[in-house]
Design an enzyme around this catalytic site. Structure first.
Site, mmCIF file in Angstrom:
data_model
loop_
_atom_site.group_PDB
_atom_site.id
_atom_site.type_symbol
_atom_site.label_atom_id
_atom_site.label_comp_id
_atom_site.label_asym_id
_atom_site.label_seq_id
_atom_site.Cartn_x
_atom_site.Cartn_y
_atom_site.Cartn_z
ATOM 1 N N GLU A 15 0.816 -1.210 0.000
ATOM 2 C CA GLU A 15 0.000 0.000 0.000
ATOM 3 C C GLU A 15 0.853 1.266 0.000
ATOM 4 O O GLU A 15 0.477 2.272 -0.588
ATOM 5 C CB GLU A 15 -0.932 0.009 1.218
ATOM 6 C CG GLU A 15 -2.022 -1.024 1.172
ATOM 7 C CD GLU A 15 -3.082 -0.723 0.137
ATOM 8 O OE1 GLU A 15 -3.403 0.466 -0.102
ATOM 9 O OE2 GLU A 15 -3.618 -1.683 -0.445
ATOM 10 N N ASP A 24 -5.839 8.524 -5.285
ATOM 11 C CA ASP A 24 -5.278 7.251 -5.744
ATOM 12 C C ASP A 24 -5.479 7.116 -7.250
ATOM 13 O O ASP A 24 -5.978 8.032 -7.912
ATOM 14 C CB ASP A 24 -5.851 6.076 -4.944
ATOM 15 C CG ASP A 24 -7.303 5.773 -5.243
ATOM 16 O OD1 ASP A 24 -7.893 6.361 -6.173
ATOM 17 O OD2 ASP A 24 -7.877 4.921 -4.529
#
Length: 193
Positions: A15, A24
């Site tokens: 992550e 993102d």
């Protein structure tokens, strides 16, 4: 079964850590270790102050608190979807996949279908299918990062080999764009956080 310490480090490594809100790859506001606004849990990254905090290191305890808080539903998703006995590395690989694609997608995936049919080789190969994301226009595109992540999850699932190396901490600007790696944490630091 719960994620092992090495599984936690592997997941955090996949992550990455961003101690500021960022957009993102799907253009969703996210914070810390994959804490997306779509989770419904506070704080909402869309509403957080933008840009890097002056003392970004002071945000790390909150980053890890949110990560640990959010992990349980993904572990539960794996336990509910998988009907066969699995090893710790298999569980850790599945939790990493689930954290990325969600419990509903995992439950319906060919990974779980093959695993529950006792075909571990086919289940491992099915990890490879989850290497795409939607771009800003909503089009599915292959992601080099997801391709690498799926290869590491597949290797963990098949061989029990955990990827190693430092965990990157990225910067983010006021527009939510990810910047360069500003620091790295080793395994002991991640587990102590």
């Amino acid at each position: 079964m719960q994620t092992s310490p090495r599984g936690l480090v592997a997941l955090v490594r996949h992550e990455g850590i961003v101690p500021a809100p960022y957009l993102d790859t799907a253009r969703v506001w996210t914070f810390g270790i994959g804490h997306a606004e779509t989770s419904g849990l506070p704080p909402n990254p869309r509403l957080m102050p933008r840009g890097m905090p002056v003392d970004w290191r002071a945000t790390l305890p909150e980053v890890f608190r949110l990560f640990r808080l959010r992990l349980a539903p993904y572990e539960r998703g794996v336990r509910q979807a998988v009907k066969v006995t699995i090893s710790q590395p298999e569980f850790d690989a599945l939790v990493s996949l689930c954290f990325n694609i969600g419990p509903e997608a995992l439950a319906l995936s060919s990974v779980v279908r093959h695993l529950n049919a006792a075909n571990r080789a086919a289940a491992a190969d099915a990890f490879r299918a989850w290497n795409k994301h939607r771009d800003g226009a909503g089009k599915l595109v292959v992601s080099d990062g997801l391709t690498r992540r799926r290869a590491e999850e597949r290797a963990l699932f098949l061989t029990g080999t955990y990827a190693s190396g430092p965990v990157p901490i990225y910067s983010a600007d006021a527009q939510g764009r990810l910047g360069p790696v500003i620091a790295r944490m080793d395994e002991a630091q991640v587990l102590a956080a």
